[in-house]
Design an enzyme around this catalytic site. Sequence first.
Site, PDB file in Angstrom:
ATOM      1  N   LYS A 157       0.801  -1.177   0.114  1.00 29.14           N
ATOM      2  CA  LYS A 157       0.226   0.099  -0.024  1.00 29.14           C
ATOM      3  C   LYS A 157       1.083   1.350  -0.019  1.00 29.14           C
ATOM      4  CE  LYS A 157      -1.835   2.530   2.823  1.00 29.14           C
ATOM      5  NZ  LYS A 157      -1.702   4.167   2.007  1.00 29.14           N
ATOM      6  N   CYS A 163      13.618  10.508   6.968  1.00 36.19           N
ATOM      7  CA  CYS A 163      13.456  10.036   8.191  1.00 36.19           C
ATOM      8  C   CYS A 163      14.486  10.269   9.017  1.00 36.19           C
ATOM      9  CB  CYS A 163      12.979   8.728   8.268  1.00 36.19           C
ATOM     10  SG  CYS A 163      14.081   7.746   7.184  1.00 36.19           S
ATOM     11  N   LYS A 213      15.336   2.731  19.830  1.00 31.72           N
ATOM     12  CA  LYS A 213      14.153   3.265  20.572  1.00 31.72           C
ATOM     13  C   LYS A 213      12.777   3.569  19.639  1.00 31.72           C
ATOM     14  CE  LYS A 213      16.705   6.881  22.222  1.00 31.72           C
ATOM     15  NZ  LYS A 213      17.574   7.867  23.145  1.00 31.72           N
TER      16      LYS A 213
HETATM   17  P1  NAI Z   1       1.810   8.592   8.098  1.00 38.39           P
HETATM   18  O1  NAI Z   1       2.515   7.483   9.024  1.00 38.39           O
HETATM   19  O2  NAI Z   1       0.329   8.674   8.721  1.00 38.39           O
HETATM   20  O3  NAI Z   1       2.022   7.685   6.753  1.00 38.39           O
HETATM   21  C1  NAI Z   1       2.804   6.779   6.347  1.00 38.39           C
HETATM   22  C2  NAI Z   1       1.845   5.566   5.817  1.00 38.39           C
HETATM   23  O4  NAI Z   1       1.242   4.859   6.550  1.00 38.39           O
HETATM   24  C3  NAI Z   1       0.953   6.051   4.485  1.00 38.39           C
HETATM   25  O5  NAI Z   1       0.786   4.914   3.828  1.00 38.39           O
HETATM   26  C4  NAI Z   1      -0.454   6.042   5.050  1.00 38.39           C
HETATM   27  O6  NAI Z   1      -1.602   5.622   4.318  1.00 38.39           O
HETATM   28  C5  NAI Z   1      -0.309   4.674   6.090  1.00 38.39           C
HETATM   29  N1  NAI Z   1      -1.285   4.858   7.428  1.00 38.39           N
HETATM   30  C6  NAI Z   1      -1.593   6.077   8.069  1.00 38.39           C
HETATM   31  N2  NAI Z   1      -2.247   5.636   8.879  1.00 38.39           N
HETATM   32  C7  NAI Z   1      -2.571   4.438   9.068  1.00 38.39           C
HETATM   33  C8  NAI Z   1      -3.306   3.467   9.969  1.00 38.39           C
HETATM   34  N3  NAI Z   1      -3.990   3.739  10.987  1.00 38.39           N
HETATM   35  N4  NAI Z   1      -3.041   2.027   9.838  1.00 38.39           N
HETATM   36  C9  NAI Z   1      -2.437   1.511   8.656  1.00 38.39           C
HETATM   37  N5  NAI Z   1      -1.605   2.544   7.695  1.00 38.39           N
HETATM   38  C10 NAI Z   1      -1.841   3.833   8.089  1.00 38.39           C
HETATM   39  O7  NAI Z   1       2.555   9.554   8.090  1.00 38.39           O
HETATM   40  P2  NAI Z   1       1.873  11.257   7.391  1.00 38.39           P
HETATM   41  O8  NAI Z   1       0.536  11.282   7.995  1.00 38.39           O
HETATM   42  O9  NAI Z   1       1.838  11.176   6.057  1.00 38.39           O
HETATM   43  O10 NAI Z   1       2.718  12.253   7.864  1.00 38.39           O
HETATM   44  C11 NAI Z   1       2.949  12.428   9.633  1.00 38.39           C
HETATM   45  C12 NAI Z   1       4.191  12.614   9.950  1.00 38.39           C
HETATM   46  O11 NAI Z   1       4.979  11.341  10.000  1.00 38.39           O
HETATM   47  C13 NAI Z   1       5.416  13.352   9.142  1.00 38.39           C
HETATM   48  O12 NAI Z   1       5.175  14.640   9.535  1.00 38.39           O
HETATM   49  C14 NAI Z   1       6.640  12.721   9.559  1.00 38.39           C
HETATM   50  O13 NAI Z   1       6.798  13.335  10.720  1.00 38.39           O
HETATM   51  C15 NAI Z   1       6.405  11.455   9.565  1.00 38.39           C
HETATM   52  N6  NAI Z   1       6.612  10.586   8.723  1.00 38.39           N
HETATM   53  C16 NAI Z   1       7.998   9.767   8.684  1.00 38.39           C
HETATM   54  C17 NAI Z   1       8.365   9.044   7.609  1.00 38.39           C
HETATM   55  C18 NAI Z   1       9.677   8.080   7.716  1.00 38.39           C
HETATM   56  O14 NAI Z   1      10.158   8.001   6.627  1.00 38.39           O
HETATM   57  N7  NAI Z   1      10.030   7.538   8.831  1.00 38.39           N
HETATM   58  C19 NAI Z   1       7.461   9.054   6.408  1.00 38.39           C
HETATM   59  C20 NAI Z   1       6.332   9.858   6.311  1.00 38.39           C
HETATM   60  C21 NAI Z   1       6.239  10.400   7.524  1.00 38.39           C
END
Ligand code: NAI
Length: 493
Positions: free
Chosen positions: A182, A291, A459
């Site tokens: 997804k 990230c 962590k």
């Molecule tokens: P998110 O964590 O909500 O989304 C990432 C993925 O998870 C997307 O495919 C989304 O559709 C999915 N997702 C969201 N809620 C879900 C649920 N309840 N169950 C299963 N899948 C779910 O991230 P978002 O809202 O795009 O960004 C928010 C913050 O997250 C950003 O500001 C950043 O701080 C962080 N982030 C970190 C990333 C990383 O690479 N570690 C990448 C993207 C965001």
Amino acid sequence: MSSSPKPEVRSYRNYIGGQWVKSSTGETFPVYDPSTEEVIANVAAASSADVDRAVGAGRAAFDSGPWPQTTAQDRGRILFGLAAKVRENAAMLAELESRNTGKPIVEAEFDIADVATCFEYYGGLANKVMGNVLPVPANALSFTLREPVGVAGQIIPWNYPLLMAAWKLAPALAAGCTCVLKPAEQTPLTALEFASWLEGVGVPPGVVNVINGVGETTGAALVAHPNVDKIAFTGSAAVGKLIVKSGADTLKRVSLELGGKSPNVFFADADWEAAVDGALFGVFINQGEVCSAGSRILVERKIYSKFVEAMTEKTKRIKLGPPRERDTKMGPLVSKEQYDRVTFYLEIGKKEARLAVGGSRPKQFSKGYYIEPTIFYDVDNSARIAREEIFGPVASVIPFDGEKDAIRIANDTPYGLAAAIWTRDIYKAFRVVKSFRAGIIWVNHMQPTYVEAPWGGYKQSGFGRELGPWGLEEYLETKQVFVNLDETPIGWY
Ligand code: NAI
Ligand code: MG
């Protein structure tokens, strides 16, 4: 601004069981170009019935389809075939990735090259998965078999869309798993283009399924599904926690790559030019939507003022621009939502610390989710802008006094994804390397990432490791087999 004609608004379906399938509810959602704020595609939203169908296709391909009979060598060849498709279509993929994420085209080209390299790496690894023969104290043969974990649900973010898909699909397929991927709802397009090549290179129907939709419905349905054996997730810590909770009901294997607030630590003896450059690269590459962004810049007090000044001067010269112009160094953020989130933190930062440069929307753009590269300084490590992941071009500069203080501040965070240290003193460098509580450490650099080396955090940055042989391990079970060679009965009863 480029005056090339607008590309048509394309429609995409979900890829389930080797077919392009409409949503069972008929629902679609729009996908945007964040530099123009215009819709560039409409994508079918997978309902829970569609998720069920995709998981069913993955299950059937794993339990009774041709995938388990495909030799490791052939799976490897198929992965090389996918890599070749990516290389052949690299220009198209980079253009589409840049258009959908807003990242500069030159960076998108690097990403796509890394996608192909990832498939090649795991193509090579597929037939090098081996068990062990164990010297048990018995007249027996004891050995282990390494077997695929089953159906893998893979949920990925929008910052490196096709690269994150590759990090998950390539090791899973090498291991012999089937996949339900997804993509992030903001950036599904390159993964869908990629899916159109699966059949042609010999991936049987159902082995890779691509479903789209928002996390709260499509993603959550995938995580909760009883026939999914494992969830691999990259995204926010908040959603990572939800996934662990929801996955607990069926005791799914879970691997998580979450965010960070990674320290980039500069000692007074660091190479000056390289250090100033490294500080900016660490936090501003990909608009800071990384990230492992070095979003906490720790600077030894002896060089602190001069360093902030040098960073500020250089930051003023960073070229923001339309993503497809080759000299653009920073594009817009990925979405309105992310723009709002980063803007919210800019306002918090202005109250918590001092602003050296940036801090608002650049005036030259009437459209697009652009944010100026921003440096806050005199930041206290307890400030929100030092503790919470912002995921945008926002640096928090924090002074320190000596090695102990640097280590204390660096580790004083709930996260532990990455950390970097800049110094010419190798004794100090290695002491600090050992003291950092993080999964990825760079010395005199920040961000270089190679498929050969493990990627993941300590962590609250998650658990499990991607890339290298570690990435393959996440998709394997270990079966131990005991073969009795002694024909006499046990004789116990
Ligand atoms: P998110 O964590 O909500 O989304 C990432 C993925 O998870 C997307 O495919 C989304 O559709 C999915 N997702 C969201 N809620 C879900 C649920 N309840 N169950 C299963 N899948 C779910 O991230 P978002 O809202 O795009 O960004 C928010 C913050 O997250 C950003 O500001 C950043 O701080 C962080 N982030 C970190 C990333 C990383 O690479 N570690 C990448 C993207 C965001
Ligand atoms: Mg979210």
